[in-house]
Design an enzyme around this catalytic site. Structure first.
Site, PDB file in Angstrom:
ATOM      1  N   LYS A  76       0.805  -1.194   0.035  1.00 30.51           N
ATOM      2  CA  LYS A  76       0.058  -0.009   0.051  1.00 30.51           C
ATOM      3  C   LYS A  76       1.297   1.689  -0.086  1.00 30.51           C
ATOM      4  O   LYS A  76       1.580   1.062   0.854  1.00 30.51           O
ATOM      5  CB  LYS A  76      -0.751   0.195   0.864  1.00 30.51           C
ATOM      6  CG  LYS A  76      -1.864   1.204   1.962  1.00 30.51           C
ATOM      7  CD  LYS A  76      -3.147   1.104   2.120  1.00 30.51           C
ATOM      8  CE  LYS A  76      -3.956   2.352   2.674  1.00 30.51           C
ATOM      9  NZ  LYS A  76      -4.789   2.006   4.166  1.00 30.51           N
ATOM     10  N   SER A 151     -10.039   2.110   2.587  1.00 31.54           N
ATOM     11  CA  SER A 151      -8.871   2.550   2.097  1.00 31.54           C
ATOM     12  C   SER A 151      -7.823   2.002   1.103  1.00 31.54           C
ATOM     13  O   SER A 151      -6.912   2.510  -0.163  1.00 31.54           O
ATOM     14  CB  SER A 151      -8.148   3.825   2.645  1.00 31.54           C
ATOM     15  OG  SER A 151      -6.641   3.358   3.679  1.00 31.54           O
ATOM     16  N   SER A 175      -9.442  -0.244   7.377  1.00 32.63           N
ATOM     17  CA  SER A 175      -9.492   0.141   6.118  1.00 32.63           C
ATOM     18  C   SER A 175      -8.825  -1.145   5.192  1.00 32.63           C
ATOM     19  O   SER A 175      -8.717  -1.467   4.220  1.00 32.63           O
ATOM     20  CB  SER A 175      -8.393   1.446   5.639  1.00 32.63           C
ATOM     21  OG  SER A 175      -8.846   2.267   5.795  1.00 32.63           O
TER      22      SER A 175
END
Lengths: 480, 469, 97
Positions: A76, A151, A175
């Site tokens: 990420k 996210s 997330s």
């Protein structure tokens, strides 16, 4: 195109070990898959040259017994990678090339894993549909018209598409779990303090954790083992106490499971509740004791989240001032105008909105009145969880209130935008570990997930139950 | 006389001279080449987290104890949020709610106690240089540990303010926690001045960025005068921050205080609580021996004259050295004269420090003993000192090698003195007429003839005997 | 519907160092008020003790001994800075003391 990435980790390892394939074959296959699936928009930055170089370099290294050796992984983009652009999906860091590695990245490199690239996400991890990214939304792997969740949308979608099948995400209020649920993959939010946050671009310091997103439970446990070494750079981290081991014969008749009443509330989609109730019946039929319990304060978690997460965020994001790194405005009149122009041009609307709310909630007397009260309720909520785990091994519930929704659906109501996360936030407040396990599909073939929650540092327990359910459900990770 | 009462409170920041910075394992040296002692933590890079330096905590405990403070045993850090180019993270890690020390005091010579409200640990900012409408940043100082020491508003004159600061500085120097160099910024003081005719405090004016204790005293005086003028003309005062222009002898407005700074303090989630044990405190308390005021008492009781006591206290190396002899019969008066006089001159001339002499304690004592018993004169001392300090030779060996003869044959001396008496008729007459100077003159003439080879005491005694016969 | 004053909104924007246009100011005047109204409900919640959880971490703090020097090179320190003249990072715009 080869399909090695569809094989199990053990199978790939054997092929590497007996030199049927080389790491570069996996890397090449991964990049062709990424190219083929470009329109899902999973990646912000590809690490092609370095990944290929690393794969070539590994050809001269004897293949160890480490199952992660030579395996591609993606990260990420709010996790710091030395010499590899790290943007947190923000224009503010559009050109930021870090000078150090996050501790988890160091560990992956020690395992000779190959970093494929940096995954798309909501800007600074602020969002739950991956639509706040400066680099555009990630699409749902099961339906391109729908959101991936967020996210960690890129992390979940890339794994669902097997490009590659291991990734790292981060979870502040859901997330990792929510996009994992939307994309039909396994995502673990570890105990706060299990994985080092050194090199995780902070959103809310007391809630953030890095965790693995994978296609299977066993692979998830393996990756978590690798990233949960003790790090002296993060004083809030303890690291793992022992290696996680999954046994295939778990005695369900001895398990006591709690379902918070709040986790069955009427805001939750019927299809999700039905699927979850099937699991509940399955477990009951195997002899588990399952009780619906009342856990106080859960309904307050959105308020706590707004105060604590956004308060901390307003401080954590103050460092983006255009001086030492990142975006810097060229048109300004004085230093304050420089700050304001840089930050207004560098941050997207959702981030600005959260910074406004966070600053407001800490300003003047508000910190004393609301912030401190929130910390007291947080303490009380932790006590509540503690009491539940005194009597029960697990807490379970659905991961999300809704199925993946269409791209472009706007969440402008400041109070509603966190409602997506009401089932995931309490876990972050209490610092507990929680895993999203795919448990089936809706009538429109959309993924549905459940959360398995245990007491602090009891990831081992979670994986064992998740592994049992995964085998029992045999969904096989086939999405197309 | 003005009937306004001055009230002053002082916030002092000192840089601690720990080896490393407070939240990163980078060397603490603000004199290093620009931006060479920094890392990603000091620069506030995304993803970084603070570490915490054990020694900073220890220095904080030590200073708290020396300032008679209560040590906070369960403490955490807080974030103070504001934007400034020299503040890399956009917040400063400090201690708002649980300062490491509280409720202490410093005692002035008058016996008055100036309260220390609190003492807390925080981090220094980068150093900025303003030029051509730009701010140039050196991050070497970012993350250097600071102690902020906040006095109560107990100070009522510029003299008290000066003495408070001198005492505080002296104590910190003796604790060896800071260099306390105001001119280099390792000690900085913000002074709050208000005046009032009643017991209620008047409007608080903050004076910042003053370069020395001397100037702080002047600034307080000028600021009190300015406030008095405004008030006596029925004017009103507004809360302000001002600086001091030493050349014009006036305070100058920097900015009006806004409705109160909105620092949005909250508890630092990246640093767990720090717990300090009683054992830890007691171990550190044991280091609190022979603080300056205790040394003053000892020196005075051992006969050092007050002016030299202060000079010795000002020079910690000398003071520490003298403390080796507290339990001996060393003549402290002579020893202090020797250190402050001939040894200081020698060090100045050679441009070396006292510590680099590594002066052997036995040798120092025998030198002081020889002076004290008047075995050697101060004149002979000057001739032999350099050799004595740079070799391991004894006093006698050096005298011998320099051809100085410490003669003890009194008949030789008597012969010389008899001749001096004959040659200096007038002086002898003056002596008999009661002129003390004449006696000194005759001693001088004798010393000249003897080339100082007799001990001064012997010369004095023999001369007196011969003159009075 | 109740809202914050323009001055209050601008104060918050100033704290966050963000520029707002007139529409945004008006928008936030309502939004911040709405958030505050919903959040203020937590004040009616009873908690049994006054303890605050700053962080769910249970780690005991470990302090570093002064043994290392983890400094980075000046080149790395300056690498990402948008405005620099070796050895300095700089920012334009005048600043009062």
């Amino acid at each position: 195109m080869s399909n090695y990435l569809d094989l199990s980790l053990e199978e790939i390892h054997t092929l590497l070990k007996n030199k049927t394939i080389k790491p570069i074959d996996l890397v090449n296959e991964c990049f062709s898959k990424i190219e083929k699936n470009k329109d899902y928009n999973c990646y912000i930055t590809l690490n092609k040259e370095q990944a290929e170089a690393k794969a070539k370099e590994l050809e001269n290294v004897p293949v160890s017994d480490d199952l992660l050796f030579g395996i591609p992984i993606a990260i990420k983009d709010n996790i710091i990678t030395k010499d590899l652009k790290t943007t947190a999906a923000s224009h503010m860091l559009y050109n930021f090339v870090p000078i150090y590695d996050a501790y988890v990245v160091k560990l992956l490199k020690q395992h000779n894993m190959i970093i494929i690239g940096k995954l798309n996400m909501d800007e600074f991890a602020m969002g739950s549909s991956n639509q706040t990214s400066y680099y555009g939304p990630v699409k749902n792997p099961l339906n391109k018209d729908l959101v991936s969740g967020g996210s960690s949308g890129g992390s979940a979608c890339a794994v669902a598409l097997g490009m590659p099948f291991l990734s790292l995400g981060t979870d502040t209020g859901g997330s990792i779990r929510q996009p994992s649920s939307f994309c039909g993959v396994v995502g673990m939010k570890p105990t706060y303090g299990l994985v080092s946050r050194y090199g995780l671009i902070a959103f809310a310091s007391s809630l953030d954790q890095i965790g693995p997103i994978t296609r299977t439970v066993k692979e998830n446990a393996l990756l978590l083992n690798a990233i949960s070494e003790k790090d002296s750079n993060d004083l809030t981290q303890e690291g793992k106490k022992e290696e996680i081991k999954i046994t295939d014969d778990i005695d369900l008749s001895k398990l006591k499971i709690a379902i918070p009443k709040f986790y069955l509330n009427d805001k939750i989609d019927k299809e999700i509740l039905n699927k979850f109730n099937e699991i509940k019946s399955l477990l009951t039929s195997k002899g588990c004791q399952i009780d619906v319990v009342d856990i106080k304060y859960l309904e307050n978690s959105v308020s706590l989240y707004q105060i604590i997460a956004l308060g901390e965020a307003s401080s954590n994001l103050a460092r983006y001032d255009g001086i030492r790194y990142g975006y810097s405005t060229t048109k300004f009149t004085d230093i304050n105008d420089f700050y304001k122009a840089t930050r207004s041009e560098g941050f997207g609307p959702e981030v600005k909105r959260r910074l406004m709310i966070g600053s407001y909630l800490l300003s003047g007397a508000n910190a004393k009145v609301y912030y401190e009260k929130a910390l007291k309720i947080r303490h009380a909520m932790i006590e509540e969880f503690h009491n539940v785990f005194h009597a029960y091994d697990y807490i379970i519930g659905p991961t999300t209130t809704t199925l993946p929704y269409p791209l472009g659906a706007n969440n402008d109501d400041p109070n509603k935008s966190f409602i997506d996360d009401i089932l995931t936030i309490p876990v972050n407040m209490a610092g507990l570990p929680a895993l999203n396990l795919p448990i089936g599909y809706s009538k429109d073939n959309l993924a549905i997930g459940m959360q398995i929650i245990a007491n602090r540092f009891e990831e081992n327990k979670i994986y064992n139950l998740a592994n049992y359910l995964e085998q029992a459900l045999n969904l096989g990770g086939k999405h197309e | 006389m003005s009937n306004y009462k001055i009230t002053v409170g002082i916030e002092v920041h000192v840089e601690l001279k720990t080896r490393n910075k407070v939240f990163s394992e980078v060397l603490n040296d603000t004199t290093a080449p620009v931006n060479t002692l920094v890392n990603e933590i000091d620069l506030g890079y995304p993803g970084t987290l603070p570490s915490l330096n054990e020694n900073v905590i220890n220095y904080g405990i030590l200073t708290s104890l020396a300032l008679n403070c209560t040590v906070t045993k369960h403490m955490h850090f807080d974030r103070k949020n504001y934007f400034y180019p020299d503040l890399p993270k956009g917040y400063q890690i400090t201690q708002l709610n649980t300062p490491i020390g509280t409720n202490g005091y410093i005692t002035l010579n008058s016996g008055k106690k100036i309260g220390i409200r609190e003492l807390h640990i925080e981090e220094d900012t980068a150093k900025s240089l303003h030029q051509d409408n730009k701010t140039f940043l050196n991050f070497n100082r970012a993350g250097v540990p600071l102690l902020e020491i906040v006095s109560s508003p107990d100070i009522n004159s510029k003299e008290e303010a000066g003495e408070y600061l001198e005492k505080l500085k002296e104590l910190l120097l003796y604790l060896e926690v800071s260099d306390c160099k105001m001119e280099e910024g390792s000690m900085r003081a913000d002074v709050n001045v208000s005046i009032s005719k009643t017991n209620d405090l008047g409007c608080r004016i903050e004076l910042k960025n003053i370069g020395s204790i001397h100037e702080i005293k002047d600034a307080i005086e000028q600021e009190a005068l300015r406030q008095e003028q405004i008030l006596s003309n029925n004017g009103t005062l507004k809360e302000q921050t001002r600086k001091y222009d030493a050349s014009k002898k006036e305070t100058i407005l920097l900015r009006n205080k806004e409705v109160g700074n909105d620092y949005r303090y909250f508890k630092e989630p990246d640093l767990p609580y720090v717990d300090i044990t009683d054992e830890q405190i007691e171990t550190i308390r044991k280091k609190l021996v022979l603080l300056p005021d205790e040394r003053r008492k000892i020196y005075l009781s051992k006969g050092i004259i007050p002016i030299n006591v202060e000079k010795i206290i000002k020079n910690k190396e000398y003071s520490d050295y003298l403390n080796n002899f507290i339990d001996t019969d060393l003549d402290f008066k002579v020893a202090s004269n020797l250190l402050l006089g001939d040894i200081s001159s020698y060090l100045n001339k050679e441009l070396i420090s006292f510590s680099s002499l590594s002066l052997d304690k036995e040798r120092f004592k025998s030198l002081v003993d020889s002076l004290s018993s008047k075995k050697i004169s101060s004149k002979i001392l000057k001739e032999i000192l350099s050799s004595y300090l740079t070799t391991t030779d004894s006093i006698d060996t050096i005298l011998k090698s320099k051809g100085i003869n410490l003669n003890d044959n009194l008949s030789d001396l008597e012969a010389i003195i008899k001749q001096v008496i004959i040659d200096n008729n007038e002086a002898v007459l003056d002596y008999h007429n009661g002129k003390e100077k004449a006696f000194q003159y005759l001693i001088g003439m004798t010393m000249k003839q003897t080339k100082s080879s007799f001990s001064p005491q012997a010369v004095k005694d023999t001369l007196k005997k011969l003159l009075d016969n | 519907m109740e809202k914050l004053t323009k001055e209050e909104v601008l104060h918050v924007a100033d704290l966050a160092r963000l520029k707002l246009d007139e529409n945004e100011i008006e928008d936030y005047a309502y939004k911040l008020k709405a958030i505050m109204d919903s959040i203020s409900l937590i004040n009616s919640i009873e908690v049994t003790d006054n303890e605050m959880t700053i962080s769910p971490s249970t780690a005991k703090i470990s302090l570093f001994k002064e043994q290392e020097n983890k400094t980075i090179s000046k080149a790395d320190a300056l690498k990402n800075a948008p405005n620099k003249i070796d050895p300095y990072i700089y920012v334009g715009g005048s600043i009062d003391e």
